[in-house]
Design an enzyme around this catalytic site. Structure first.
Site, PDB file in Angstrom:
ATOM      1  N   HIS A  55       0.837  -1.204   0.000  1.00  0.00           N
ATOM      2  CA  HIS A  55       0.000   0.000   0.000  1.00  0.00           C
ATOM      3  C   HIS A  55       0.871   1.252   0.000  1.00  0.00           C
ATOM      4  O   HIS A  55       0.631   2.191  -0.772  1.00  0.00           O
ATOM      5  CB  HIS A  55      -0.915  -0.023   1.228  1.00  0.00           C
ATOM      6  CG  HIS A  55      -1.725   1.208   1.431  1.00  0.00           C
ATOM      7  ND1 HIS A  55      -3.073   1.286   1.110  1.00  0.00           N
ATOM      8  CD2 HIS A  55      -1.398   2.441   1.928  1.00  0.00           C
ATOM      9  CE1 HIS A  55      -3.521   2.486   1.398  1.00  0.00           C
ATOM     10  NE2 HIS A  55      -2.522   3.212   1.897  1.00  0.00           N
ATOM     11  N   GLU A  56       1.902   1.259   0.842  1.00  0.00           N
ATOM     12  CA  GLU A  56       2.792   2.423   0.911  1.00  0.00           C
ATOM     13  C   GLU A  56       3.613   2.564  -0.371  1.00  0.00           C
ATOM     14  O   GLU A  56       3.904   3.678  -0.812  1.00  0.00           O
ATOM     15  CB  GLU A  56       3.701   2.329   2.133  1.00  0.00           C
ATOM     16  CG  GLU A  56       2.972   2.278   3.463  1.00  0.00           C
ATOM     17  CD  GLU A  56       1.958   3.402   3.623  1.00  0.00           C
ATOM     18  OE1 GLU A  56       2.200   4.509   3.122  1.00  0.00           O
ATOM     19  OE2 GLU A  56       0.907   3.158   4.250  1.00  0.00           O
TER      20      GLU A  56
END
Length: 641
Positions: free
Chosen positions: A179-180
């Site tokens: 996600h990051e």
């Protein structure tokens, strides 16, 4: 939406963000000017509250110059504070992590949870064609959360809380990191740090009001009643205006952030191919908490993996979609009542973490990136995380550990630059022995012997892993390393294309320590120099190189427009190539796509793509902040070693 379209969208969002904050600054400056006007009118004219002979409008018109200075001064304070905050964060994502008290994780850490985190981050970086970002942990933070920060791919950082390390499985942690990485790949980090800087300008006004209120307490002790009352009124007014301004800033941050968070969830599933990992992390957050308790996370709330505003304004102030909505997008069968069950099982116990492998024999095969049609489309894409896992595991243990060592990382870079030709390598080692001493030269020789048997496609991933350790070296050491690499290349009568790719890659990713004067080359000349050198390196025959060069120009601008661009290749001019890439880095995303398409057309003119040409294309794309994934995939994707 492809990578370049997402980049264009990000640029438009940045422009809109600046406009919205400019409007907020004007509103705050107007309210502050009105407050000061009322304060001065009441303080200087005792009949103000009785009506007096002069209306407030008449008084304001008579003192328009003074009030104009107040408005301009307020705007100046807001602007200077924003610029100051932005400047403090200009050193990259690591600065944001350190601002919150995070601890950096290095490859030399003995903590198994740190090792697992670093391995997950490395495999994601390799799969995306990005340098490994700096990795940090908020050691005192029990919540489950994470964020990515930085201004560019070169200075990105990923920060994870201790709670996430202790309470998430490897697959769940991989989902959070993926996600990051979506934020890193798509350039969301720059926008997020712009939000921090601009919000700080408004925060300063509120802080000024609080300072005045504290000063008023001291005034009461000195029995200066009149002055104290005036200070209280002015301080209270500034605090209220600043608080309203901060509310506006939070609304702007929330509106910008929500959509990007939903897209990052979707991208994380694409990167890992395991929606259950990300869903599991979100479920554990629902059963436990994502709210930071050891630090003030207000400034970075819009950057966090998970967050949530409560109360009647929660819907508008939320920087993320509702947690249940995010989970159901991944697991439609989820029942929110399961949160309570998860909460009962999430104590403070640290899970047992098996030691992770750092190397191993992994079967690797050419990926679809060898298909010329797929190369450009893969810019900004991320391979399955299993690809990064397999490539990392395929690295020899000695080279892998050298990439993480504070001392050995730059010796590894020198070892990769050693020529495969014995006579040239002997001259290079003699130079190194004079420059760095016999002991270090011996270590370079040992690493070079190991690197000589390295699968060629693994060279750039190895460099990407070494980037964090190299960034921790003093700036003068980095500049000296780049100088030595240049001199080693000059000793080779037949300079390899990889030597240039290695040097250019390090200059780009370590540019904070190796910053040079900006290029002043005009775009047409820069494109011509770029394509001329690509043609020169890919074609031994001068006539074939000229045809390849012309093919690239025609792809870029069309036959008629290409005729107006410079037509004479400056063969082998690496200085011109460096200047060209520096100049083209400022182009808009869609223009970069056209340039990369022209580079690809130049490379493909002879209907083949050599490995060194592919590496050069990847380095050119990375220099233009358009990373391309590696050219290998595991023969059996998904296998864990």
């Amino acid at each position: 939406m492809d990578f370049f379209a997402r980049q264009e969208r990000s640029r438009r969002a940045s422009a809109l963000l600046v406009a919205l904050f400019a409007a907020a600054f004007l509103a705050v400056a107007g309210a502050t000017t009105l407050l000061v006007a009322v304060f001065l009118r009441a303080h200087l004219h005792t009949d103000f509250w009785l009506g007096g002979n002069e209306s407030f409008g008449q008084w304001a018109a008579a003192h328009a110059s003074l009030l104009g200075l107040v408005a301009a001064g307020t705007l100046a304070v807001l602007g200077i504070a924003s610029l100051y905050r932005s400047a403090t964060l200009a050193r990259g994502g690591a600065q944001v992590a350190r601002m919150l008290g995070a601890t950096e994780v290095t490859g030399e850490s003995g903590d198994p949870l740190h090792r697992r985190l670093l391995n997950v981050v490395e495999e994601m970086a390799i799969a995306s064609g990005l340098p490994v970002p700096d990795v940090f942990v908020l050691e005192q933070e029990p919540a489950i959360n994470a964020f990515a920060s930085g201004l560019t791919h070169a200075d990105a950082a990923v920060t994870v809380t201790r709670g996430a390390l202790e309470r998430l499985t490897r697959d769940e942690l991989q989902g959070v990191v993926a996600h990051e990485f979506s934020h890193i790949v798509n350039g969301d980090m720059r926008l997020n740090q712009q939000l921090i800087g601009m919000s700080y300008g408004i925060l300063v006004l509120s802080l000024a009001g609080r300072w005045l209120l504290r000063s008023a307490r001291h005034g009461r002790r000195g029995r200066n009643t009149g002055g104290t009352l005036a200070t209280v009124v002015l301080g209270l007014g500034l605090t209220v205006i600043g608080s309203i301004g901060l509310l506006l800033a939070r609304l702007i941050k929330a509106a910008v952030s929500r959509e990007r968070e939903a897209l990052a969830d979707a991208a994380a599933v694409q990167y890992t191919r395991h929606p259950s990992g990300l869903a599991g992390a979100l479920k554990k957050i629902g059963g436990y908490t994502a709210r930071l308790s050891s630090v003030d996370g207000e400034e970075v709330a819009h950057m966090l993996f998970a967050g949530g505003a409560r109360g009647w304004l929660g819907r508008w102030l939320a920087t993320h979609p509702p947690l249940e909505e995010r989970i159901r997008a991944l697991d439609p069968s989820f029942d929110p009542r399961d949160f309570a069950k998860l909460g009962d099982t999430l104590g403070a116990a640290t899970p047992t973490v098996a030691a992770e492998p750092t190397s191993g024999a992994v079967a690797l095969a050419p990926s679809a990136l060898h298909d010329p049609e797929a190369l450009l489309e893969r810019a900004g894409a991320v391979e399955d995380a299993a690809v990064g896992d397999a490539l990392r595991a395929a690295l020899p243990e000695e080279l892998y550990h050298a990439a993480h060592g504070q001392e050995s990382c730059w010796l590894l870079a020198l070892a990769l630059a050693l020529s495969p030709r014995e006579d040239t390598r002997a001259r290079q080692l003699a130079l190194l022995e004079r420059q760095i001493g016999a002991a270090r030269c011996g270590r370079v020789r040992s690493l070079g012997a190991e690197a000589a048997g390295l699968q060629p496609e693994l060279r750039l991933p190895l460099v990407e892993i070494a980037i964090p350790a190299l960034k921790r070296r003093p700036a003068e050491h980095v500049r000296y390393l780049l100088e030595l690499l240049d001199r080693l290349g000059e000793l080779d009568d037949e300079r390899r294309l990889f030597d240039y790719a290695l040097l250019r890659m390090l200059r780009h990713y370590l540019r904070g320590a190796a910053e040079g004067a900006p290029s002043r080359m005009a775009a047409p000349q820069a494109v011509a120099a770029l394509l001329a050198n690509v043609a020169r390196f890919g074609h031994a025959d001068a006539e074939a190189a000229r045809h390849a060069y012309a093919a690239g120009l025609e792809t870029l601008a069309g036959a008629k427009a290409a005729a107006r661009l410079p037509r004479v290749p400056q063969e082998g001019d690496l200085t011109a190539l460096d200047r060209a890439l520096d100049a083209l880095g400022a182009l808009a995303p869609r223009a970069k796509r056209r340039v990369l398409a022209a580079v690809l057309a130049t490379i493909r003119h002879d209907r083949r793509i050599a490995l060194e040409e592919l590496e050069l294309f990847r380095v050119i794309a990375a220099t233009l902040d358009c990373p391309v994934p590696p050219a290998l995939a595991p023969a059996a994707p998904g296998a864990r070693h």
